[in-house]
Write a protein that holds these residues in place. Structure first.
Motif, PDB file in Angstrom:
ATOM      1  N   HIS A 108      37.927 -55.534  -8.645  1.00  0.00           N
ATOM      2  CA  HIS A 108      39.270 -54.960  -8.503  1.00  0.00           C
ATOM      3  C   HIS A 108      39.148 -53.448  -8.699  1.00  0.00           C
ATOM      4  O   HIS A 108      38.132 -52.960  -9.209  1.00  0.00           O
ATOM      5  N   SER A 109      40.197 -52.728  -8.263  1.00  0.00           N
ATOM      6  CA  SER A 109      40.074 -51.269  -8.382  1.00  0.00           C
ATOM      7  C   SER A 109      40.344 -50.815  -9.817  1.00  0.00           C
ATOM      8  O   SER A 109      39.930 -49.722 -10.207  1.00  0.00           O
ATOM      9  N   ILE A 139      39.459 -43.733  -3.097  1.00  0.00           N
ATOM     10  CA  ILE A 139      38.267 -44.379  -3.677  1.00  0.00           C
ATOM     11  C   ILE A 139      37.015 -43.821  -2.999  1.00  0.00           C
ATOM     12  O   ILE A 139      36.024 -43.505  -3.653  1.00  0.00           O
ATOM     13  N   ILE A 195      37.861 -54.173   1.753  1.00  0.00           N
ATOM     14  CA  ILE A 195      38.925 -53.966   0.779  1.00  0.00           C
ATOM     15  C   ILE A 195      40.109 -54.839   1.204  1.00  0.00           C
ATOM     16  O   ILE A 195      40.470 -54.858   2.391  1.00  0.00           O
ATOM     17  N   HIS A 208      28.013 -51.200  -5.736  1.00  0.00           N
ATOM     18  CA  HIS A 208      29.126 -51.822  -6.452  1.00  0.00           C
ATOM     19  C   HIS A 208      28.704 -52.738  -7.589  1.00  0.00           C
ATOM     20  O   HIS A 208      29.434 -52.896  -8.561  1.00  0.00           O
ATOM     21  N   LEU A 213      36.499 -55.579  -2.520  1.00  0.00           N
ATOM     22  CA  LEU A 213      37.392 -54.943  -3.484  1.00  0.00           C
ATOM     23  C   LEU A 213      38.833 -55.381  -3.251  1.00  0.00           C
ATOM     24  O   LEU A 213      39.324 -55.329  -2.117  1.00  0.00           O
ATOM     25  N   LEU A 242      42.584 -54.252  -4.198  1.00  0.00           N
ATOM     26  CA  LEU A 242      43.334 -53.135  -4.780  1.00  0.00           C
ATOM     27  C   LEU A 242      44.268 -53.694  -5.852  1.00  0.00           C
ATOM     28  O   LEU A 242      45.027 -54.634  -5.596  1.00  0.00           O
ATOM     29  N   CYS A 274      35.968 -56.114 -14.802  1.00  0.00           N
ATOM     30  CA  CYS A 274      36.186 -56.302 -13.356  1.00  0.00           C
ATOM     31  C   CYS A 274      35.833 -57.726 -12.929  1.00  0.00           C
ATOM     32  O   CYS A 274      34.774 -58.201 -13.306  1.00  0.00           O
TER      33      CYS A 274
END
Ligand SMILES: [Zn+2]
Length: 219
Positions: free
Chosen positions: A78-79, A99, A117, A136, A150, A152, A203
């Motif tokens: 996740h962001s 990002i 994303i 990542h 990812l 958001l 995360c």
């Protein structure tokens, strides 16, 4: 006389054929032949239903990033940071662009670190090209063959919107099918780090971690 006329017609057709061959050859030289890598990238993006990089205003990646290798696992992130739940396209594209700027300007990476994303409305956006190794998971070894996704939002602070989770599920299934990745090879960022003996991370937040765990148990 008749024979001679036929011969002339045959000669005439031969000239036409030769001229068209020459024209086709010239056209092939002048035409830019399609780049096979660009075609592969477009094909994969189309298969997973991802919006192109240009749609979020991506800066070009720095040349020379290593190859991903054969995709063998998927890691979900996740962001983090603040809550993010905007449903409009512009907000999502600006967040992704932000990002990328952090990853390139602050961290000095070649490009945004993730391959795809997923925004709160359930749109999928293309990040780093899938044939390039991502940034990542936590180490070069761990990023090799590892597709980075990812979401958001911050899923310690907020529940993931249903559209976003549903789209993540579809994306995971599609990628697993395309690259023959088992459900056991889909990880949270924290799980993949733990597996490699790296320090823990929050995360992708407890709500998404729980959802992924439930999904893994069902399969
Ligand atoms: Zn992460």
């Amino acid at each position: 006389m008749k024979g001679e006329r036929k011969k002339k017609i045959r000669l005439g057709l031969g000239w036409v054929a030769a001229a068209s061959l020459a024209l086709a050859a010239m056209a092939a030289i002048l035409r830019q032949e399609p780049d096979p890598l660009a075609l592969w990238r477009e094909g994969i993006a189309a298969q997973v239903g991802a919006r192109a990089r240009k749609e979020w205003g991506a800066a070009p990646a720095v040349e020379g990033t290593g190859s991903l290798g054969s995709p063998r696992m998927i890691t979900v992130h996740h962001s983090g940071g603040g809550v993010f739940s905007a449903l409009d396209e512009l907000a999502a594209s600006l967040a992704i662009k932000g990002i990328q700027e952090t990853h390139m300007s602050v961290k000095g990476w070649d490009d945004i670190g993730y391959h795809y994303i997923v925004d709160p409305a359930g749109r999928v956006w293309e990040g780093r090209h899938l044939d390039r190794i991502g940034a990542h998971a936590g180490s070069r070894q761990l990023n090799t063959g590892n597709i980075g996704l990812l979401l958001l939002g911050n899923f310690d602070l907020q529940e993931p919107p249903p559209y976003q989770l549903a789209r993540l599920g579809i994306l995971l299934d599609k990628l697993r099918q395309l690259f023959d990745i088992s459900s056991a090879e889909v990880y949270t960022h924290n799980a993949v780090r733990t597996r490699e003996g790296l320090g823990p991370t929050a995360c992708p937040g407890r709500h998404v971690s729980e959802w992924l765990q439930k999904r893994r148990n069902k399969k």
